[in-house]
Design a protein around this motif. Structure first.
Motif, PDB file in Angstrom:
ATOM      1  N   GLN A 226     -11.867  -4.667  -2.887  1.00 30.71           N
ATOM      2  CA  GLN A 226     -11.526  -5.287  -1.606  1.00 30.71           C
ATOM      3  C   GLN A 226     -10.409  -6.314  -1.779  1.00 30.71           C
ATOM      4  OE1 GLN A 226     -14.799  -7.529  -0.027  1.00 30.71           O
ATOM      5  NE2 GLN A 226     -13.620  -8.389   1.677  1.00 30.71           N
TER       6      GLN A 226
ATOM      7  N   ASP B 185      -6.790  -4.713  -2.416  1.00 28.30           N
ATOM      8  CA  ASP B 185      -6.337  -3.672  -1.504  1.00 28.30           C
ATOM      9  C   ASP B 185      -4.915  -3.950  -1.035  1.00 28.30           C
ATOM     10  OD1 ASP B 185      -6.603  -1.358   0.055  1.00 28.30           O
ATOM     11  OD2 ASP B 185      -7.181  -2.537   1.816  1.00 28.30           O
TER      12      ASP B 185
ATOM     13  N   ARG C 245     -19.493  -9.736  -1.284  1.00 28.88           N
ATOM     14  CA  ARG C 245     -19.518  -8.328  -1.700  1.00 28.88           C
ATOM     15  C   ARG C 245     -20.420  -7.510  -0.778  1.00 28.88           C
ATOM     16  NH1 ARG C 245     -20.865  -9.407  -7.971  1.00 28.88           N
ATOM     17  NH2 ARG C 245     -22.107 -11.020  -6.915  1.00 28.88           N
TER      18      ARG C 245
END
Length: 204
Positions: free
Chosen positions: A104, A107, A203
């Motif tokens: 994440q 990205d 997360r």
């Protein structure tokens, strides 16, 4: 005449794609031999008008694949650790830790190429040699926080980075006291979080 023009455009397009592929391979080759990297850094951030809005100093430690430790010593003490699966941002001043998945966090972030050996990851970015030993990297997909990353090398190796973010701010990072491919203890990429710190785990 029209067919000739179309043919010329196709040839030019093919040449451009081939040149970009060559540039990507050239950068990949330079980074392929960089198994680890340690350095002190100075960072200067300027806004769209060229005014300096932030300065920082600290140390960087990275190892391929996918591990990074970014320690800021001034003006504030912070530590950012990418351990291969998660990214930990430790702020000593406010005694808080933010954790997110590494997938994440990186990205559409060109910085990932510094530590990635994955061909599929490399294919998500466009690489262009802007001058000898300097490469500009941009994500093919939109929406990333960093528009472009410029990496410059000298005879020893990686010398500096320049990042342009989505807000138009430019961050110039210069390295000194560089060490290439020296042994790095695995503990460098393990987050040591004091029990008193608040942990914000984002997360999934």
């Amino acid at each position: 005449m029209k067919s000739l023009l179309s043919g010329a455009l196709v040839a030019l397009s093919f040449f451009s794609v081939s040149a970009l592929a060559d540039d990507a391979e050239a950068l990949k080759t330079k980074l392929a031999g960089l198994e680890s990297f340690k350095a002190a850094f100075t960072q200067s951030v300027t806004d769209e008008n060229g005014e300096v809005v932030h300065k920082a100093t600290g140390n960087l430690t990275m190892a391929r694949p996918d591990k990074l430790r970014w320690e800021t010593q001034s003006p504030d003490e912070t530590v950012l650790i990418a351990d291969g699966s998660a990214v930990w941002h430790i702020d000593e001043w406010v005694e808080q830790v933010t954790v997110m998945s590494q997938a994440q966090a990186i990205d559409n972030n060109p910085m990932v190429l510094l530590t990635s050996n994955d061909d599929a990851t490399w294919q998500q970015y466009t690489v262009n040699a802007t001058q000898p030993n300097t490469f500009s990297v941009a994500a093919k997909a939109e929406g990333g926080q960093i528009r472009t990353l410029s990496l410059s090398f000298d005879d020893k190796g990686l010398a500096n980075l320049v990042m342009l973010d989505s807000q138009g701010q430019q961050s110039a990072i210069n390295f000194s006291q560089r060490e290439f491919n020296t042994p790095i203890f695995p503990s460098a990429f393990i987050a040591d979080v004091p029990e008193s710190f608040m942990v914000d785990d984002q997360r999934p």
